[in-house]
Scaffold this motif. Structure first.
Motif, PDB file in Angstrom:
ATOM      1  N   CYS A 239      45.891  76.206  38.288  1.00  0.00           N
ATOM      2  CA  CYS A 239      46.295  75.191  38.853  1.00  0.00           C
ATOM      3  C   CYS A 239      46.833  73.626  38.204  1.00  0.00           C
ATOM      4  O   CYS A 239      47.193  72.774  39.195  1.00  0.00           O
ATOM      5  CB  CYS A 239      44.020  74.602  39.090  1.00  0.00           C
ATOM      6  SG  CYS A 239      43.768  73.479  37.547  1.00  0.00           S
ATOM      7  N   ASP A 340      45.115  67.635  44.283  1.00  0.00           N
ATOM      8  CA  ASP A 340      44.292  67.379  43.036  1.00  0.00           C
ATOM      9  C   ASP A 340      43.483  66.068  42.749  1.00  0.00           C
ATOM     10  O   ASP A 340      42.468  66.471  42.288  1.00  0.00           O
ATOM     11  CB  ASP A 340      46.066  66.794  42.118  1.00  0.00           C
ATOM     12  CG  ASP A 340      46.405  68.175  42.047  1.00  0.00           C
ATOM     13  OD1 ASP A 340      45.500  69.267  41.960  1.00  0.00           O
ATOM     14  OD2 ASP A 340      47.773  67.978  41.524  1.00  0.00           O
ATOM     15  N   GLN A 389      39.112  75.397  39.343  1.00  0.00           N
ATOM     16  CA  GLN A 389      40.406  75.079  38.896  1.00  0.00           C
ATOM     17  C   GLN A 389      40.863  76.124  37.961  1.00  0.00           C
ATOM     18  O   GLN A 389      40.228  76.167  37.388  1.00  0.00           O
ATOM     19  CB  GLN A 389      40.480  74.483  38.479  1.00  0.00           C
ATOM     20  CG  GLN A 389      39.814  72.723  39.142  1.00  0.00           C
ATOM     21  CD  GLN A 389      41.125  72.072  40.273  1.00  0.00           C
ATOM     22  OE1 GLN A 389      42.672  72.519  40.424  1.00  0.00           O
ATOM     23  NE2 GLN A 389      41.431  73.039  41.844  1.00  0.00           N
TER      24      GLN A 389
END
Length: 543
Positions: A239, A340, A389
Motif C-alpha cells: 500500500c 492516502d 493497509q
C-alpha cells in the motif's frame, strides 16, 4: 496392510502436515492408522471449523489443506467450508467416512449420497469402492485440488473398504509447470498498452497463487502504470508503493472507481470474475481489456478481451514489459494522494465506540508487515478491504468468492499453524464470531496463540447497513451478546474489553506479548457506514 494404512501413506506422500476434523465410527480404521503417522490430527469442535481451517491453510501454503468428517451429519457440516474453499480458489482435500458398501444400495441410517452432494461444490468428487484404487484416488484428489484454479476435492471412504487388506505403494507426486504465454499474444498486448493514454492494472488473487507479486511490481514500475487490487489480492503491491491505488470491490463508487472509469486500457492480472463482477467496474464502452492469467477469461458481456495471455503470469508480465513503452506520470497521481489522505483521516480519532477507520489504523500499527489478519464476513470486511493497509501478499486473508461468515476464528488457527512465526489475528464481527466460537477451545487446548478482535455492535451489521441504505430503517437484525471477557475466561483464554479509544493500541500490543489465546471486545461505531455510503454517493473525482 489395511486400506486405511495405505491411505495414510498416500497422504504422507503428499506431504500432508495436518488433518483438521472430527472422527466418527465410520473412520475408526483411518484414525487408528494416523497414530503411526507423523501427520498431526487437529481435533476441532465442529466440522465447519475444520473445513475453514483447511481452507485458510491451503490459501496460505499453496498445499492442499485436509479436513475429515464421518458420514451423514458430519459430512454435511463440511459443506459450507468446502464451498468456500472451492470459490475462494483454496486447495482442499475433504475426506468423509461412509457406511459399508453393503448398505449403500438402500435406505439406511445416516447414509447420504455424498459424492453427488459434494459434486457441485468441488472440482473432483469420488468414492473408494476398492482398496486397489486408493493411490490413484489420493494422487488425483491432490493434483486436481492444487491445479489452477485451485479448489476442493472430496473423497468418500466406506468403512468396510478401509479395513480390507491391500499391497500397493503411493504414486509419485507430479505437478506440471504453467506454460509460457504465446509470443503473438505478448506482442499484441504490448502494442495495446503502449498505445494507451490512461492504463490501469486490476490485480487479482491469481497473482498471489502464482507468486507473481514481485513480477507485478516490476511490471507496474517499469511501465509506470498504477495498480488496484481485489479483496483477495491485497498486498500484492504494498500500500505504500507510489503506484498503489488500494483495493477495489465495493459495489458502490469508490475513489479508485475514478481511475477505472477514465481508463482506456484495463490490464487484468490474475483477476477472478467471482470476486468483482465486470459490470460493477467496466462503465467505459471504449475500454480495452487485457487478460493475463493461468486460465482463459470467463465469458461475460462486460469482459470482452482485447488480448488474452494464458500461462505463467510472472513470465507474461516480464515479456510484455520488455517490449512496451513506459508511460508518463499518470493522471492518477492526484487520486493516489487523495486516497492516502482519506486512509489517515481518523488515526487520532478519540470517539467511542471506535470508528472502523480508527480500529484498523491501530491494528496496523500494532502488527509487523508479515503478520496475518484473517477477516470474517460482515460490515467490518468492507472496511478491512477498503482501509487496512497491507504491505505483503497473503497477510490479509479475506473470503470474497463464497464469502462465508464464521471463517475468521478457525482461519486464524490454521494461519498460526501454517506460519508459526507470524502473529495471527482474527478480525470478526460479533455475529461471525459466535458462529464458530467453539474453536476457542481447540486453540486453547492445543496452545495455539491467536488474537480474536471482535467488533461489537449487537447487529448483523452489513445487512443493517444495506437495509438502512435502501429503506431508511432496519429489520430483524439486532441481537444480544454474551460477556466476551467472561466467555474468554470460561474457555481458559484471556479477555480484554475496550472502554475508550486510547485503550485499543496498547491492548493489541499486550495481546501479542501475552502469546496465548486472547479475545478483545471492541465496541464499534457503525454510523460510519451510512456516512461512507453518502460520501461515495456524492463522489466527485479528484482532478
Amino acid at each position: 496392510m489395511k486400506a486405511a494404512e495405505l491411505f495414510v501413506r498416500c497422504l504422507e506422500n503428499e506431504e500432508v502436515e495436518y488433518i483438521f476434523g472430527i472422527p466418527g465410527e465410520e473412520n475408526l480404521d483411518l484414525m487408528d492408522a494416523l497414530l503411526d503417522s507423523h501427520i498431526q490430527f487437529i481435533l476441532t469442535r465442529h466440522e465447519q471449523g475444520a473445513a475453514f481451517m483447511a481452507d485458510v491453510y491451503g490459501r496460505l501454503t499453496g498445499q492442499a489443506g485436509v479436513c475429515l468428517s464421518t458420514l451423514g451429519p458430519g459430512a454435511t457440516n463440511l459443506v459450507t467450508g468446502v464451498a468456500d474453499a472451492n470459490m475462494d480458489r483454496a486447495p482442499v482435500v475433504a475426506i468423509a467416512g461412509q457406511a459399508a458398501t453393503s448398505r449403500l444400495h438402500k435406505e439406511s441410517h445416516q447414509v447420504l449420497d455424498l459424492v453427488n452432494l459434494f459434486e457441485p461444490i468441488s472440482k473432483y468428487s469420488t468414492q473408494i469402492l476398492t482398496p486397489d484404487i486408493i493411490p490413484e484416488v489420493v494422487r488425483k484428489a491432490f493434483k486436481v485440488a492444487q491445479s489452477e484454479k485451485p479448489g476442493c476435492s472430496f473423497i468418500d471412504f466406506p468403512e468396510n473398504i478401509a479395513s480390507f487388506e491391500v499391497n500397493k505403494p503411493p504414486l509419485k507426486k507430479q505437478s506440471a509447470l504453467p506454460p509460457e504465454p504465446n509470443s503473438h499474444k505478448v506482442k499484441q498486448a504490448a502494442e495495446v498498452i503502449s498505445q494507451a493514454h490512461y492504463p490501469i492494472i486490476i490485480a487479482g488473487n491469481g497473482v498471489v497463487r502464482s507468486n507473481a507479486s514481485h513480477a507485478l511490481e516490476e511490471f507496474a514500475s517499469k511501465l509506470n502504470i498504477p495498480v488496484a487490487t481485489t479483496f483477495m489480492a491485497k498486498g500484492v503491491l504494498s500500500c505504500g508503493h507510489e503506484l498503489s491505488l488500494g483495493t477495489v470491490g465495493l459495489q458502490a463508487n469508490d475513489y479508485i472507481s475514478c481511475g477505472i472509469d477514465r481508463a482506456d486500457v484495463v490490464i487484468c492480472v490474475g483477476y477472478d470474475i467471482v470476486e468483482y463482477q465486470p459490470h460493477l467496474w467496466n462503465h467505459n464502452p471504449g475500454c480495452k481489456i487485457i487478460h493475463i492469467d493461468s486460465q482463459p477469461a470467463e465469458v461475460d458481456e462486460f469482459y470482452i478481451v482485447e488480448a488474452g495471455l494464458i500461462g505463467d503470469i510472472g513470465s507474461a508480465l516480464a515479456k510484455i514489459s520488455a517490449i512496451s513503452q513506459r508511460h508518463k506520470t499518470p493522471f492518477y497521481q492526484n487520486l493516489k494522494q487523495h486516497i492516502d489522505e482519506r486512509m489517515q483521516a481518523y488515526k487520532d480519532d478519540s470517539g467511542f465506540p471506535l470508528k472502523p477507520q480508527k480500529i484498523l489504523h491501530d491494528l496496523r500499527r500494532a502488527l509487523q508487515p508479515e503478520d496475518i489478519v484473517i477477516s470474517d464476513v460482515g460490515a467490518h470486511k468492507m472496511w478491512i478491504a477498503r482501509m487496512f493497509q497491507t504491505l505483503a501478499p497473503n497477510t490479509c486473508i479475506i473470503s470474497n468468492g463464497f464469502a462465508s461468515m464464521g471463517i475468521a476464528l478457525p482461519g486464524a488457527i490454521a494461519a498460526k499453524l501454517a506460519k508459526p512465526k507470524q502473529v495471527a489475528v482474527a478480525v470478526t464481527g460479533d455475529a461471525g464470531f459466535l458462529m464458530n466460537m467453539q474453536e476457542i477451545e481447540t486453540a486453547v487446548r492445543l496452545q495455539i496463540p491467536i488474537i480474536v478482535l471482535i467488533w461489537n455492535d449487537a447487529h448483523y451489521g452489513l445487512i443493517k447497513w444495506k437495509q438502512e441504505n435502501h429503506f431508511g430503517r432496519e429489520s430483524h437484525v439486532a441481537f444480544t451478546n454474551p460477556d466476551f471477557v467472561k466467555l474468554a475466561d470460561a474457555f481458559g483464554a484471556k479477555g480484554y474489553r475496550i472502554e475508550k479509544a486510547s485503550d485499543l493500541l496498547p491492548t493489541l500490543k499486550k495481546a501479542i506479548t501475552d502469546d496465548c489465546v486472547v479475545l478483545i471486545d471492541c465496541p464499534v461505531d457503525y454510523s460510519e457506514n451510512l456516512k461512507l455510503t453518502e460520501e461515495l454517493g456524492h463522489l466527485i473525482c479528484p482532478s
